[in-house]
Design a protein around this motif. Structure first.
Motif, short mmCIF file in Angstrom:
data_model
loop_
_atom_site.label_atom_id
_atom_site.label_comp_id
_atom_site.label_asym_id
_atom_site.label_seq_id
_atom_site.Cartn_x
_atom_site.Cartn_y
_atom_site.Cartn_z
N THR A 78 -0.59 -13.61 -4.06
CA THR A 78 -0.03 -14.65 -3.06
C THR A 78 -0.07 -14.30 -1.65
O THR A 78 0.23 -15.44 -0.99
N ASP A 79 -0.17 -13.11 -1.43
CA ASP A 79 -0.02 -12.91 0.17
C ASP A 79 -0.94 -11.68 0.29
O ASP A 79 -0.67 -10.45 -0.01
N LEU A 80 -2.05 -12.03 0.90
CA LEU A 80 -2.71 -10.85 1.39
C LEU A 80 -2.43 -9.94 2.52
O LEU A 80 -2.76 -8.85 2.60
N GLY A 81 -1.25 -10.36 3.12
CA GLY A 81 -0.49 -9.42 3.94
C GLY A 81 -0.08 -8.19 3.18
O GLY A 81 0.35 -7.10 3.71
N GLU A 82 -0.15 -8.30 1.99
CA GLU A 82 0.37 -7.19 1.04
C GLU A 82 -0.85 -6.20 0.41
O GLU A 82 -0.48 -5.51 -0.46
N PHE A 83 -2.06 -6.41 0.90
CA PHE A 83 -3.34 -6.05 0.38
C PHE A 83 -3.33 -4.55 0.33
O PHE A 83 -3.50 -3.82 -0.57
N ALA A 84 -2.78 -3.85 1.47
CA ALA A 84 -2.76 -2.36 1.71
C ALA A 84 -2.00 -1.82 0.70
O ALA A 84 -2.31 -0.74 0.10
N ALA A 85 -0.80 -2.33 0.19
CA ALA A 85 0.08 -1.71 -0.62
C ALA A 85 -0.46 -1.74 -1.99
O ALA A 85 -0.28 -1.03 -2.92
N MET A 86 -0.96 -3.07 -2.28
CA MET A 86 -1.77 -3.29 -3.44
C MET A 86 -2.82 -2.34 -3.82
O MET A 86 -2.87 -1.65 -4.75
N ASN A 87 -3.43 -2.14 -2.69
CA ASN A 87 -4.60 -1.47 -2.96
C ASN A 87 -4.42 0.18 -2.90
O ASN A 87 -5.12 0.82 -3.65
N ALA A 88 -3.27 0.40 -2.49
CA ALA A 88 -2.91 1.93 -2.58
C ALA A 88 -2.49 2.25 -3.87
O ALA A 88 -3.06 3.19 -4.69
N VAL A 89 -1.83 1.21 -4.86
CA VAL A 89 -1.90 1.46 -6.12
C VAL A 89 -3.19 1.50 -7.10
O VAL A 89 -3.31 2.08 -7.80
N PHE A 90 -3.90 0.34 -6.75
CA PHE A 90 -5.22 0.27 -7.30
C PHE A 90 -6.00 1.67 -7.33
O PHE A 90 -6.42 2.13 -8.21
N ALA A 91 -6.05 2.03 -5.96
CA ALA A 91 -6.92 3.55 -5.74
C ALA A 91 -6.25 4.68 -6.64
O ALA A 91 -7.00 5.29 -7.38
N GLN A 92 -4.93 4.70 -6.94
CA GLN A 92 -4.13 5.69 -7.47
C GLN A 92 -4.60 5.64 -8.94
O GLN A 92 -4.84 6.40 -9.64
N ARG A 93 -4.40 4.22 -9.59
CA ARG A 93 -4.62 4.02 -10.84
C ARG A 93 -6.03 4.44 -11.29
O ARG A 93 -6.41 4.78 -12.39
N PHE A 94 -7.13 3.96 -10.54
CA PHE A 94 -8.23 4.08 -10.83
C PHE A 94 -8.98 5.55 -10.40
O PHE A 94 -9.90 5.95 -11.19
N GLY A 95 -8.36 6.05 -9.53
CA GLY A 95 -8.83 7.63 -9.19
C GLY A 95 -10.28 7.41 -8.62
O GLY A 95 -10.20 6.58 -7.42
N GLU A 96 -11.24 8.35 -8.88
CA GLU A 96 -12.52 8.36 -8.25
C GLU A 96 -13.29 7.22 -8.77
O GLU A 96 -14.23 6.86 -8.54
N HIS A 97 -12.81 6.48 -9.91
CA HIS A 97 -13.62 5.48 -10.48
C HIS A 97 -13.34 4.07 -9.54
O HIS A 97 -12.51 3.94 -8.91
N ARG A 98 -14.86 3.49 -9.23
CA ARG A 98 -14.77 2.39 -8.56
C ARG A 98 -15.28 1.05 -8.90
O ARG A 98 -16.52 1.01 -8.73
#
Length: 125
Positions: A78-98
């Motif tokens: 609902t707010d792409l201004g929060e993209f970096a925080a979402m992306n940090a969790v996304f990267a942590q949960r997926f690890g090296e998998h992209r």
């Protein structure tokens, strides 16, 4: 076609399945930050994204898959201004998998959620 229904993720809040397995692929419905008891997780985007990943992992594991099997993800925020925080969790949960990913800003999400994520994963044959 096989319908996935598990208690490792919140039950659907509408007339849809948590996921569908078809031809070696798993298609999850969008997951929002609800606990398995159906309660909305309060808090910032990181907390909500973490719960969404807990839900996705519950569905994936019920179908015999894991985050490492995910090939495509769509993120609704609902707010792409929060993209970096979402992306940090996304990267942590997926690890090296992209996996491939699309991220879209939307006007609103069910239950007032700030993030919803759906995934497509490959299943072992």
């Amino acid at each position: 076609m096989h319908v996935i229904c598990t208690d490792r993720a919140p039950q659907a809040i509408g007339p849809y399945s948590q996921a569908i397995a078809l031809d070696g692929l798993l298609f999850t419905s969008g997951q929002i930050p609800l606990t398995t008891a159906g309660e909305k997780v309060a808090g910032d985007i990181a907390a909500q994204t973490g719960q969404v990943f807990d839900n996705l992992e519950g569905i994936l594991s019920s179908a015999g898959a894991a985050l490492s099997d995910v090939v495509k993800v769509t993120v609704f925020m609902t707010d792409l201004g929060e993209f970096a925080a979402m992306n940090a969790v996304f990267a942590q949960r997926f690890g090296e998998h992209r996996p491939a990913r699309s991220t879209v800003q939307v006007a609103a999400l069910p239950t007032g959620a700030r993030v919803e994520i759906e995934a497509i994963a490959r299943l072992a044959r």
